[in-house]
Structures are given as C-alpha cells and as structure tokens.
Write a protein that holds these residues in place. Structure first.
Motif, PDB file in Angstrom:
ATOM      1  N   GLU A  23       0.835  -1.203   0.000  1.00 38.40           N
ATOM      2  CA  GLU A  23       0.000   0.000   0.000  1.00 38.40           C
ATOM      3  C   GLU A  23       0.875   1.260   0.000  1.00 38.40           C
ATOM      4  O   GLU A  23       0.622   2.201  -0.757  1.00 38.40           O
ATOM      5  CB  GLU A  23      -0.916  -0.017   1.223  1.00 38.40           C
ATOM      6  N   TYR A  24       1.908   1.272   0.832  1.00 39.69           N
ATOM      7  CA  TYR A  24       2.837   2.399   0.881  1.00 39.69           C
ATOM      8  C   TYR A  24       3.467   2.621  -0.498  1.00 39.69           C
ATOM      9  O   TYR A  24       3.520   3.751  -0.989  1.00 39.69           O
ATOM     10  CB  TYR A  24       3.921   2.156   1.926  1.00 39.69           C
ATOM     11  N   HIS A  25       3.926   1.555  -1.091  1.00 40.83           N
ATOM     12  CA  HIS A  25       4.541   1.649  -2.417  1.00 40.83           C
ATOM     13  C   HIS A  25       3.551   2.225  -3.427  1.00 40.83           C
ATOM     14  O   HIS A  25       3.892   3.138  -4.186  1.00 40.83           O
ATOM     15  CB  HIS A  25       5.034   0.271  -2.876  1.00 40.83           C
ATOM     16  N   ASP A  26       2.345   1.709  -3.449  1.00 43.15           N
ATOM     17  CA  ASP A  26       1.341   2.190  -4.407  1.00 43.15           C
ATOM     18  C   ASP A  26       0.980   3.654  -4.167  1.00 43.15           C
ATOM     19  O   ASP A  26       0.776   4.412  -5.115  1.00 43.15           O
ATOM     20  CB  ASP A  26       0.080   1.327  -4.332  1.00 43.15           C
ATOM     21  N   LEU A  27       0.913   4.047  -2.908  1.00 43.96           N
ATOM     22  CA  LEU A  27       0.532   5.422  -2.589  1.00 43.96           C
ATOM     23  C   LEU A  27       1.634   6.426  -2.868  1.00 43.96           C
ATOM     24  O   LEU A  27       1.370   7.508  -3.407  1.00 43.96           O
ATOM     25  CB  LEU A  27       0.124   5.533  -1.111  1.00 43.96           C
ATOM     26  N   PHE A  28       2.863   6.101  -2.494  1.00 40.63           N
ATOM     27  CA  PHE A  28       3.915   7.111  -2.487  1.00 40.63           C
ATOM     28  C   PHE A  28       5.065   6.882  -3.451  1.00 40.63           C
ATOM     29  O   PHE A  28       5.862   7.792  -3.672  1.00 40.63           O
ATOM     30  CB  PHE A  28       4.473   7.261  -1.064  1.00 40.63           C
ATOM     31  N   ILE A  29       5.189   5.683  -4.017  1.00 38.37           N
ATOM     32  CA  ILE A  29       6.310   5.401  -4.901  1.00 38.37           C
ATOM     33  C   ILE A  29       5.817   5.034  -6.301  1.00 38.37           C
ATOM     34  O   ILE A  29       6.126   5.700  -7.269  1.00 38.37           O
ATOM     35  CB  ILE A  29       7.210   4.285  -4.317  1.00 38.37           C
ATOM     36  N   GLY A  30       5.063   3.942  -6.406  1.00 38.05           N
ATOM     37  CA  GLY A  30       4.526   3.513  -7.690  1.00 38.05           C
ATOM     38  C   GLY A  30       5.597   3.064  -8.662  1.00 38.05           C
ATOM     39  O   GLY A  30       6.790   3.090  -8.368  1.00 38.05           O
ATOM     40  N   LEU A  31       5.161   2.668  -9.843  1.00 37.98           N
ATOM     41  CA  LEU A  31       6.122   2.271 -10.877  1.00 37.98           C
ATOM     42  C   LEU A  31       6.789   3.498 -11.487  1.00 37.98           C
ATOM     43  O   LEU A  31       7.988   3.514 -11.729  1.00 37.98           O
ATOM     44  CB  LEU A  31       5.431   1.446 -11.962  1.00 37.98           C
ATOM     45  N   THR A  32       6.013   4.514 -11.762  1.00 33.17           N
ATOM     46  CA  THR A  32       6.579   5.771 -12.262  1.00 33.17           C
ATOM     47  C   THR A  32       6.350   6.899 -11.277  1.00 33.17           C
ATOM     48  O   THR A  32       7.129   7.831 -11.207  1.00 33.17           O
ATOM     49  CB  THR A  32       5.956   6.163 -13.618  1.00 33.17           C
ATOM     50  N   ARG A  33       5.258   6.804 -10.522  1.00 35.59           N
ATOM     51  CA  ARG A  33       4.919   7.789  -9.503  1.00 35.59           C
ATOM     52  C   ARG A  33       3.782   7.223  -8.665  1.00 35.59           C
ATOM     53  O   ARG A  33       2.890   6.564  -9.190  1.00 35.59           O
ATOM     54  CB  ARG A  33       4.466   9.093 -10.148  1.00 35.59           C
ATOM     55  N   GLY A  34       3.810   7.481  -7.386  1.00 38.19           N
ATOM     56  CA  GLY A  34       2.735   7.017  -6.523  1.00 38.19           C
ATOM     57  C   GLY A  34       1.461   7.818  -6.744  1.00 38.19           C
ATOM     58  O   GLY A  34       1.448   8.837  -7.437  1.00 38.19           O
ATOM     59  N   GLU A  35       0.398   7.348  -6.139  1.00 35.14           N
ATOM     60  CA  GLU A  35      -0.890   8.043  -6.238  1.00 35.14           C
ATOM     61  C   GLU A  35      -0.804   9.448  -5.641  1.00 35.14           C
ATOM     62  O   GLU A  35      -1.444  10.376  -6.130  1.00 35.14           O
ATOM     63  CB  GLU A  35      -1.961   7.216  -5.525  1.00 35.14           C
ATOM     64  N   LEU A  36      -0.009   9.615  -4.595  1.00 32.36           N
ATOM     65  CA  LEU A  36       0.140  10.910  -3.932  1.00 32.36           C
ATOM     66  C   LEU A  36       1.607  11.313  -3.881  1.00 32.36           C
ATOM     67  O   LEU A  36       2.487  10.458  -3.765  1.00 32.36           O
ATOM     68  CB  LEU A  36      -0.394  10.834  -2.496  1.00 32.36           C
ATOM     69  N   LEU A  37       1.852  12.600  -3.941  1.00 29.02           N
ATOM     70  CA  LEU A  37       3.195  13.144  -3.735  1.00 29.02           C
ATOM     71  C   LEU A  37       3.157  13.940  -2.438  1.00 29.02           C
ATOM     72  O   LEU A  37       2.577  15.027  -2.398  1.00 29.02           O
ATOM     73  CB  LEU A  37       3.614  14.049  -4.906  1.00 29.02           C
ATOM     74  N   PRO A  38       3.734  13.409  -1.361  1.00 30.58           N
ATOM     75  CA  PRO A  38       3.603  14.033  -0.043  1.00 30.58           C
ATOM     76  C   PRO A  38       4.598  15.169   0.217  1.00 30.58           C
ATOM     77  O   PRO A  38       5.281  15.207   1.244  1.00 30.58           O
ATOM     78  CB  PRO A  38       3.844  12.854   0.897  1.00 30.58           C
ATOM     79  N   TYR A  39       4.674  16.108  -0.717  1.00 29.31           N
ATOM     80  CA  TYR A  39       5.614  17.218  -0.621  1.00 29.31           C
ATOM     81  C   TYR A  39       4.870  18.544  -0.696  1.00 29.31           C
ATOM     82  O   TYR A  39       4.008  18.742  -1.556  1.00 29.31           O
ATOM     83  CB  TYR A  39       6.645  17.154  -1.752  1.00 29.31           C
ATOM     84  N   GLY A  40       5.255  19.463   0.197  1.00 31.02           N
ATOM     85  CA  GLY A  40       4.601  20.761   0.254  1.00 31.02           C
ATOM     86  C   GLY A  40       4.662  21.526  -1.049  1.00 31.02           C
ATOM     87  O   GLY A  40       3.677  22.126  -1.475  1.00 31.02           O
ATOM     88  N   SER A  41       5.807  21.541  -1.690  1.00 31.97           N
ATOM     89  CA  SER A  41       5.951  22.296  -2.932  1.00 31.97           C
ATOM     90  C   SER A  41       4.958  21.799  -3.981  1.00 31.97           C
ATOM     91  O   SER A  41       4.341  22.588  -4.690  1.00 31.97           O
ATOM     92  CB  SER A  41       7.384  22.191  -3.453  1.00 31.97           C
ATOM     93  N   TYR A  42       4.772  20.493  -4.044  1.00 29.38           N
ATOM     94  CA  TYR A  42       3.819  19.940  -5.012  1.00 29.38           C
ATOM     95  C   TYR A  42       2.387  20.368  -4.677  1.00 29.38           C
ATOM     96  O   TYR A  42       1.626  20.769  -5.546  1.00 29.38           O
ATOM     97  CB  TYR A  42       3.923  18.416  -5.061  1.00 29.38           C
ATOM     98  N   TYR A  43       2.024  20.282  -3.394  1.00 30.59           N
ATOM     99  CA  TYR A  43       0.664  20.641  -3.002  1.00 30.59           C
ATOM    100  C   TYR A  43       0.382  22.127  -3.165  1.00 30.59           C
ATOM    101  O   TYR A  43      -0.746  22.524  -3.443  1.00 30.59           O
ATOM    102  CB  TYR A  43       0.365  20.195  -1.562  1.00 30.59           C
ATOM    103  N   LEU A  44       1.389  22.947  -3.015  1.00 31.91           N
ATOM    104  CA  LEU A  44       1.176  24.391  -3.086  1.00 31.91           C
ATOM    105  C   LEU A  44       1.302  24.956  -4.493  1.00 31.91           C
ATOM    106  O   LEU A  44       0.713  25.998  -4.792  1.00 31.91           O
ATOM    107  CB  LEU A  44       2.151  25.101  -2.142  1.00 31.91           C
ATOM    108  N   THR A  45       2.083  24.297  -5.355  1.00 31.09           N
ATOM    109  CA  THR A  45       2.314  24.855  -6.688  1.00 31.09           C
ATOM    110  C   THR A  45       2.022  23.885  -7.834  1.00 31.09           C
ATOM    111  O   THR A  45       1.926  24.307  -8.969  1.00 31.09           O
ATOM    112  CB  THR A  45       3.781  25.308  -6.847  1.00 31.09           C
ATOM    113  N   GLY A  46       1.950  22.589  -7.526  1.00 27.34           N
ATOM    114  CA  GLY A  46       1.794  21.593  -8.579  1.00 27.34           C
ATOM    115  C   GLY A  46       3.121  21.068  -9.106  1.00 27.34           C
ATOM    116  O   GLY A  46       3.145  20.217  -9.988  1.00 27.34           O
ATOM    117  N   PHE A  47       4.221  21.568  -8.565  1.00 26.98           N
ATOM    118  CA  PHE A  47       5.552  21.152  -8.984  1.00 26.98           C
ATOM    119  C   PHE A  47       6.393  20.863  -7.744  1.00 26.98           C
ATOM    120  O   PHE A  47       6.192  21.459  -6.693  1.00 26.98           O
ATOM    121  CB  PHE A  47       6.235  22.241  -9.821  1.00 26.98           C
TER     122      PHE A  47
END
Length: 151
Positions: A23-47
């Motif tokens: 579940e952790y892998h699927d949520l945060f890592i994934g094959l190319t990217r996880g379902e979520l990116l748990p980083y402030g910069s991403y949540y605030l700007t999209g990058f």
C-alpha cells in the motif's frame, strides 16, 4: 481525535505488514509515480521544486545542524512533522518559543497538510493509510484551531 486514533488502532490490528508495504509503495512510490506526492511544494504549486521548497531550505540555513536541515529540506510531510516535533521538544538545542512553532506550522504545514491528509484518507490505494489520513487531518484541524486561539 479519539475516534481517529481508534480507527487507526483498528486498521493497524487488521493490517498485515506485507500488505501495508505494498500500500505504501502504491501510494507514495509507484512504478513511475505514486498516487500521492507528499511534498509541500507539489501541493502548493503543482511542482516539486518551486518557491515553497526554496523558502523551506532558506529557513533552515544555519538554524539547525546539517543533518536535521537535510531532514526537513525536502518538504516531505513526515519530515516536516519530525521537524515540528524537534522545535517543540528541543531536538535542535532548546525547545523553541510558541511563536517560532506557530510560524513554522503556519508557513510550512497549515497551507497544505489538511489537503494532503484528506487526499490520503480518500486515496484509491489507501486501506491502512486511510486511517492515517483521517488522524492526520483531524490533528491538523485541532492544531490550526489551537494556534489561532493563541494568536
């Protein structure tokens, strides 16, 4: 908050470590990217590497040890929680005044933590982590209200 803790305890009791790892892998890592990116910069700007990240790194310049600075410098939700705990318990020398804690919380956590935890709670891949999201969302609501009362 108590119900959120109880839900997390129930989820933890029902969870198999191997399933939580997947579940952790699927949520945060994934094959190319996880379902979520748990980083402030991403949540605030999209990058990932934008102004909020630069501001966070600038804040740490010279204020804590290099190891601790690296810990929070990426803007990851878990690292920021640990940094906040360090400001409270004195892991960086002495416990920091409430005004410093509030400033860090309001600048680096409050603007996006609630959305992240709500996304985690509702994520398609989340079973155990849905309960983590619920607890995190509730915690941020309470902390935001507490800091607002003290202001």
């Amino acid at each position: 908050m108590g119900r959120a803790f109880a839900a997390l305890a129930e989820a933890a009791g029902a969870a198999a470590p191997a399933e939580v790892a997947v579940e952790y892998h699927d949520l945060f890592i994934g094959l190319t990217r996880g379902e979520l990116l748990p980083y402030g910069s991403y949540y605030l700007t999209g990058f990932l590497n934008e102004k909020p990240l630069a501001e966070l790194r600038a804040r740490w310049q010279g204020s804590v040890s290099p190891g601790r600075r690296r810990q929070g410098a990426g803007g990851h939700v878990a690292a920021l929680c640990e940094v906040m705990a360090g400001l409270i318990d004195g892991a960086y020398g002495a416990p920091q005044p409430l005004a410093v804690q509030r400033g860090f919380f309001e600048t680096h956590m409050a603007p996006w933590f609630g959305r992240f935890f709500a996304d985690l709670e509702g994520a398609q891949a989340a079973v155990f982590y849905a309960a983590v999201g619920r607890l995190g969302r509730r915690f941020i609501e309470i902390e935001s209200a507490a800091f607002a009362m003290d202001a």
